[in-house]
Design an enzyme around this catalytic site. Structure first.
Site, PDB file in Angstrom:
ATOM      1  N   LYS A 132       2.955   1.927  10.155  1.00  0.00           N
ATOM      2  CA  LYS A 132       1.951   0.951  10.595  1.00  0.00           C
ATOM      3  C   LYS A 132       2.124   0.807  12.110  1.00  0.00           C
ATOM      4  CE  LYS A 132      -1.330  -2.114   9.846  1.00  0.00           C
ATOM      5  NZ  LYS A 132      -2.712  -1.708   9.516  1.00  0.00           N
TER       6      LYS A 132
ATOM      7  N   ASP B 201       3.608   3.128  -6.863  1.00  0.00           N
ATOM      8  CA  ASP B 201       2.942   2.561  -8.047  1.00  0.00           C
ATOM      9  C   ASP B 201       1.482   3.010  -8.048  1.00  0.00           C
ATOM     10  OD1 ASP B 201       5.255   1.219  -8.808  1.00  0.00           O
ATOM     11  OD2 ASP B 201       4.184  -0.632  -9.313  1.00  0.00           O
TER      12      ASP B 201
END
Ligand code: IPM
Ligand code: MG
Length: 392
Positions: A200, A260
């Site tokens: 990021k 996930d």
């Protein structure tokens, strides 16, 4: 056939930490498959069990008792189930089951968490995404596992004059980033030679630091292509163009979330194994590692335990990763992975990967089918060897 075993001649010693709930169920199935693979391919292993997570809290007051840590640090590999459950879910509790796995990762310095996401061709039509998009998905996400937001200090809550406050810290050293990047580039060399580094960098200082180190490491791997993607775009591209990824490397928390998400690509979280590798070598000349399904106890609530609805494939494929990375038995790892594929191709499905109208097999049965296929394939190759005409 009996021992001897791996290339080094040592009998591999495995610490089995099944944990709580579904962890105990899938690890048991995984161990049975491992035992069959040992008999079929003529090697041995020894296994010792110890408590971790909620079960350890109940028995000793600690999620990672000294005896467990001692056993795990001496073992060639750790075979892990899952920890946690509603019984220990009080958010204010000082002792929590997750401390067991987090403590173990840190204590064994298991900094590189490999999470392969490969869509089995036989599950293509089961995907919630369009076949054209998911076809060919085959990536390894390398999640940094011992630093970042999970371990940065300070991490606490306190009462200030204006009310309660809380803080967690995202911190990295140069060495921590560099080593996990090197693991990723090394892996990419054995695959399609592409690394996607996820950060990021447009907002976080640690993100810009991560990117700078990734660029520096890349200089040593001129044969590997490096791409940078911001974590929010990565979440989108994983769904839009999953087959474009080869090795994806990222910060601890980003990796937790993205894997996930990525598990959906493989059809179910019940399919995804993981390997956590560290800096220690073991007595077999491999890397000491911890092997666990990524599903944890969150996917399978306590009501599911014992009903046969869990998919043991993530645990079985984790055992295969253990053979490959820690036990120096890559051919046996291949045999297990191949057997899983064959059983899926034959149409057998646990409930999480079954389409409408498909007959469902229970957890133990799925394990038995895979074990039987391993034994069958091993004896047919041996027979083929024995009956093959000798060319003078
Ligand atoms: C995982 C799990 C763990 C994590 C939990 C159980 C602490 O979600 O392995 O992905 O957050 O790392
Ligand atoms: Mg997770």
């Amino acid at each position: 056939m009996g021992a001897p075993t791996s290339a080094s001649g040592h009998v591999p010693h495995i610490a089995v930490l099944a944990g709580d709930g579904i962890g105990t169920e899938v690890v048991e199935v995984g161990l049975r498959v491992l035992q069959t693979a040992a008999e079929a391919y003529g090697w041995n292993f020894s296994a010792d069990h110890a408590l971790i997570g909620g079960a350890a809290i109940d028995a000793t007051g600690s999620a990672l008792p000294d005896a467990t840590l001692h056993l795990a640090s001496r073992a060639d590999a750790v075979y892990f189930g899952a920890v946690g459950g509603p019984k220990w879910d009080n958010p204010l509790a000082k002792v929590r089951p997750e401390q067991g796995i987090l403590g173990l990762r840190k204590a064994l310095d298991l900094y590189a968490n490999l999470r392969p996401v490969k869509l089995s061709p036989s599950l293509l039509s089961h995907s919630v995404l369009k076949e054209d998009i998911v076809r060919g998905t085959d990536m390894i996400v390398v999640r940094e596992l011992t630093g970042g937001l999970y371990f940065g200090k300070p991490s606490r809550r306190w009462q200030s004059p204006t009310g309660w406050r809380a803080v967690d810290t995202l911190a990295y050293s140069e060495q921590e980033i560099e080593r996990v990047l090197r693991t990723s580039f090394d892996l990419a060399r054995l695959r399609r030679k592409k690394v996607t580094s996820v950060d990021k960098a447009n907002v976080l200082t640690t993100g810009r630091f991560w990117r700078e180190i990734a660029n520096r490491v890349a200089v040593d791997y001129p044969d590997v292509t490096l791409e940078h993607i911001l974590v929010d775009s990565a979440a989108m591209y994983l769904i839009r163009r999953p087959a474009s990824f080869d090795v994806v490397v990222t910060e601890n928390m980003f990796g937790d979330i993205l894997t996930d998400e990525a598990s959906v690509l493989a059809g179910s979280m019940g399919m995804l194994p993981s390997a956590s590798l560290g800096s220690q070598r073991n007595s077999l000349g491999g890397v000491q590692g911890l092997y666990e399904p990524i599903h944890g106890t969150a996917l399978y609530t306590p009501e599911v335990v014992g009903t046969g609805r869990a998919n043991p494939i993530a645990a079985i494929l984790s055992a295969a990763l253990m053979l490959r990375y820690s036990l120096a038995l890559p051919a046996v790892a291949d045999a297990i992975e191949h057997a899983v594929e064959t059983i899926l191709e034959a149409g057998f499905r646990t409930s999480d990967i079954a389409g409408p109208g498909t007959e469902i097999v229970v957890t133990d049965r799925m394990g038995e089918l895979i074990a039987a296929e391993i034994a069958r394939a091993a004896s047919s190759t041996q027979k083929a060897r024995i009956t093959a005409p000798t060319v003078a």
